[in-house]
Design a protein around this motif. Structure first.
Motif, PDB file in Angstrom:
ATOM      1  N   ALA A  46       5.545   8.528   9.596  1.00 30.11           N
ATOM      2  CA  ALA A  46       4.459   8.578   8.829  1.00 30.11           C
ATOM      3  C   ALA A  46       4.207   7.385   7.680  1.00 30.11           C
ATOM      4  CB  ALA A  46       4.550  10.055   7.850  1.00 30.11           C
ATOM      5  N   THR A  47       5.482   6.799   7.194  1.00 28.82           N
ATOM      6  CA  THR A  47       5.297   5.913   6.170  1.00 28.82           C
ATOM      7  C   THR A  47       5.065   4.390   6.918  1.00 28.82           C
ATOM      8  OG1 THR A  47       7.794   5.587   6.458  1.00 28.82           O
ATOM      9  CG2 THR A  47       6.801   6.849   4.479  1.00 28.82           C
ATOM     10  N   GLU A  48       5.159   4.541   8.148  1.00 32.11           N
ATOM     11  CA  GLU A  48       5.122   3.153   9.114  1.00 32.11           C
ATOM     12  C   GLU A  48       6.556   2.315   8.630  1.00 32.11           C
ATOM     13  OE1 GLU A  48       1.352   1.415  10.059  1.00 32.11           O
ATOM     14  OE2 GLU A  48       0.853   2.344   8.345  1.00 32.11           O
ATOM     15  N   VAL A  49       7.425   2.770   8.081  1.00 30.42           N
ATOM     16  CA  VAL A  49       8.682   2.173   8.041  1.00 30.42           C
ATOM     17  C   VAL A  49       9.427   2.136   9.457  1.00 30.42           C
ATOM     18  CG1 VAL A  49      11.112   2.555   7.118  1.00 30.42           C
ATOM     19  CG2 VAL A  49       9.203   2.903   5.470  1.00 30.42           C
ATOM     20  N   ALA A  50       9.194   2.967  10.321  1.00 35.53           N
ATOM     21  CA  ALA A  50       9.607   2.632  11.767  1.00 35.53           C
ATOM     22  C   ALA A  50       9.082   1.815  12.359  1.00 35.53           C
ATOM     23  CB  ALA A  50       9.675   4.088  12.443  1.00 35.53           C
ATOM     24  N   LYS A  59       0.808  -1.206  -0.192  1.00 34.99           N
ATOM     25  CA  LYS A  59      -0.069  -0.201   0.099  1.00 34.99           C
ATOM     26  C   LYS A  59       0.924   1.172   0.073  1.00 34.99           C
ATOM     27  CE  LYS A  59      -3.709   2.117   2.663  1.00 34.99           C
ATOM     28  NZ  LYS A  59      -3.078   3.502   2.787  1.00 34.99           N
ATOM     29  N   LEU A  60       1.912   1.159   0.771  1.00 36.62           N
ATOM     30  CA  LEU A  60       3.074   2.398   0.749  1.00 36.62           C
ATOM     31  C   LEU A  60       3.464   2.665  -0.536  1.00 36.62           C
ATOM     32  CD1 LEU A  60       4.295   4.471   2.485  1.00 36.62           C
ATOM     33  CD2 LEU A  60       5.984   2.628   2.883  1.00 36.62           C
ATOM     34  N   VAL A  61       3.963   1.855  -1.238  1.00 31.88           N
ATOM     35  CA  VAL A  61       4.515   2.019  -2.338  1.00 31.88           C
ATOM     36  C   VAL A  61       3.598   2.154  -3.471  1.00 31.88           C
ATOM     37  CG1 VAL A  61       5.970   0.594  -4.325  1.00 31.88           C
ATOM     38  CG2 VAL A  61       6.681   0.333  -1.758  1.00 31.88           C
ATOM     39  N   GLN A  62       2.469   1.874  -3.443  1.00 30.84           N
ATOM     40  CA  GLN A  62       1.480   2.037  -4.619  1.00 30.84           C
ATOM     41  C   GLN A  62       0.799   3.431  -4.529  1.00 30.84           C
ATOM     42  OE1 GLN A  62      -0.650  -1.770  -4.480  1.00 30.84           O
ATOM     43  NE2 GLN A  62       1.052  -2.729  -5.882  1.00 30.84           N
ATOM     44  N   THR A  63       0.707   3.608  -3.228  1.00 33.66           N
ATOM     45  CA  THR A  63      -0.312   4.874  -3.019  1.00 33.66           C
ATOM     46  C   THR A  63       0.318   6.155  -2.301  1.00 33.66           C
ATOM     47  OG1 THR A  63      -1.363   4.092  -0.889  1.00 33.66           O
ATOM     48  CG2 THR A  63      -2.439   3.433  -3.335  1.00 33.66           C
ATOM     49  N   ASP A  64       1.014   5.777  -1.169  1.00 31.43           N
ATOM     50  CA  ASP A  64       1.184   6.746  -0.075  1.00 31.43           C
ATOM     51  C   ASP A  64       2.522   7.353  -0.059  1.00 31.43           C
ATOM     52  OD1 ASP A  64      -1.453   6.449   0.624  1.00 31.43           O
ATOM     53  OD2 ASP A  64      -0.850   5.080   2.103  1.00 31.43           O
ATOM     54  N   PHE A  65       3.789   6.644  -0.593  1.00 30.56           N
ATOM     55  CA  PHE A  65       5.050   6.976  -0.296  1.00 30.56           C
ATOM     56  C   PHE A  65       5.324   8.444  -0.829  1.00 30.56           C
ATOM     57  CE2 PHE A  65       9.563   6.676  -0.946  1.00 30.56           C
ATOM     58  CZ  PHE A  65      10.062   6.286   0.189  1.00 30.56           C
ATOM     59  N   GLU A  66       4.995   8.855  -2.053  1.00 29.90           N
ATOM     60  CA  GLU A  66       5.346  10.239  -2.680  1.00 29.90           C
ATOM     61  C   GLU A  66       4.716  11.375  -1.719  1.00 29.90           C
ATOM     62  OE1 GLU A  66       5.075   7.617  -4.625  1.00 29.90           O
ATOM     63  OE2 GLU A  66       7.139   7.849  -5.323  1.00 29.90           O
ATOM     64  N   SER A  67       3.488  10.956  -1.437  1.00 27.34           N
ATOM     65  CA  SER A  67       2.834  11.927  -0.661  1.00 27.34           C
ATOM     66  C   SER A  67       3.420  12.061   1.164  1.00 27.34           C
ATOM     67  CB  SER A  67       1.133  11.783  -0.646  1.00 27.34           C
ATOM     68  OG  SER A  67       1.029  10.693   0.099  1.00 27.34           O
ATOM     69  N   HIS A  68       3.698  11.256   1.456  1.00 29.23           N
ATOM     70  CA  HIS A  68       4.293  11.444   2.773  1.00 29.23           C
ATOM     71  C   HIS A  68       5.546  12.068   2.442  1.00 29.23           C
ATOM     72  CE1 HIS A  68       1.622   9.159   5.074  1.00 29.23           C
ATOM     73  NE2 HIS A  68       1.919   7.928   4.538  1.00 29.23           N
ATOM     74  N   ALA A  69       6.319  11.648   1.403  1.00 29.45           N
ATOM     75  CA  ALA A  69       7.611  12.570   1.268  1.00 29.45           C
ATOM     76  C   ALA A  69       7.489  13.955   1.209  1.00 29.45           C
ATOM     77  CB  ALA A  69       8.804  12.037   0.101  1.00 29.45           C
ATOM     78  N   LYS A  70       6.308  14.353   0.299  1.00 28.75           N
ATOM     79  CA  LYS A  70       5.873  15.798   0.269  1.00 28.75           C
ATOM     80  C   LYS A  70       5.718  16.415   1.613  1.00 28.75           C
ATOM     81  CE  LYS A  70       3.614  18.479  -3.134  1.00 28.75           C
ATOM     82  NZ  LYS A  70       2.792  18.598  -4.570  1.00 28.75           N
ATOM     83  N   GLU A  71       4.855  15.696   2.208  1.00 29.50           N
ATOM     84  CA  GLU A  71       4.470  16.513   3.447  1.00 29.50           C
ATOM     85  C   GLU A  71       5.311  16.743   4.395  1.00 29.50           C
ATOM     86  OE1 GLU A  71       0.208  13.670   2.966  1.00 29.50           O
ATOM     87  OE2 GLU A  71       1.227  13.159   4.889  1.00 29.50           O
ATOM     88  N   CYS A  72       6.227  15.666   4.440  1.00 26.09           N
ATOM     89  CA  CYS A  72       7.391  15.731   5.394  1.00 26.09           C
ATOM     90  C   CYS A  72       8.520  16.529   4.852  1.00 26.09           C
ATOM     91  CB  CYS A  72       7.959  14.376   5.793  1.00 26.09           C
ATOM     92  SG  CYS A  72       6.647  13.377   6.701  1.00 26.09           S
ATOM     93  N   THR A  73       8.600  17.370   3.651  1.00 25.12           N
ATOM     94  CA  THR A  73       9.419  18.007   3.111  1.00 25.12           C
ATOM     95  C   THR A  73      10.954  17.298   2.963  1.00 25.12           C
ATOM     96  OG1 THR A  73       8.686  19.737   4.593  1.00 25.12           O
ATOM     97  CG2 THR A  73      10.238  20.484   2.713  1.00 25.12           C
TER      98      THR A  73
END
Ligand SMILES: [Zn+2]
Length: 107
Positions: free
Chosen positions: A76-80, A28-42
């Protein structure tokens, strides 16, 4: 722009190759959310994402103004949630040799 390495590792039990819940979360992260989290977190740029699948380790290289932004990105990405992480400031080899050594040795 400051460069940072995100060094990560997880257990074989948490590995997305072995754990269906982790696999679903990362898909889910790779297909939908990754870039938006990167942008949100600058996170200004993701330079590379390198993985050693069977060692369950990785190195991501990113550009960001502040390591706290990278920390936010990893949460934010839950990678942690599945990886032990280290966020380390990086310089290029050339930056280390030319200004770094010149300054240290007064060359
Ligand atoms: Zn793994």
């Amino acid at each position: 722009m400051p460069l940072f390495g995100i060094y990560g590792k997880h257990t074989t039990e948490a590995c997305p190759w072995n754990n269906i819940e982790t696999a679903k979360m990362l898909l889910k992260l790779v297909q939908t959310d990754f870039e938006s989290h990167a942008k949100e977190c600058t996170i200004n740029k993701i330079i590379g994402q390198y993985h050693s699948a069977l060692e369950h380790t990785f190195l991501w290289v990113v550009e960001a103004e502040d390591p706290h932004l990278i920390q936010e990105f990893c949460v934010a990405t839950e990678v942690a949630t599945i990886n032990e992480l280290k966020i380390v400031p990086l310089i290029t080899f050339r930056e280390g040799v030319v200004p770094g050594m010149k300054k240290i040795h007064s060359l």
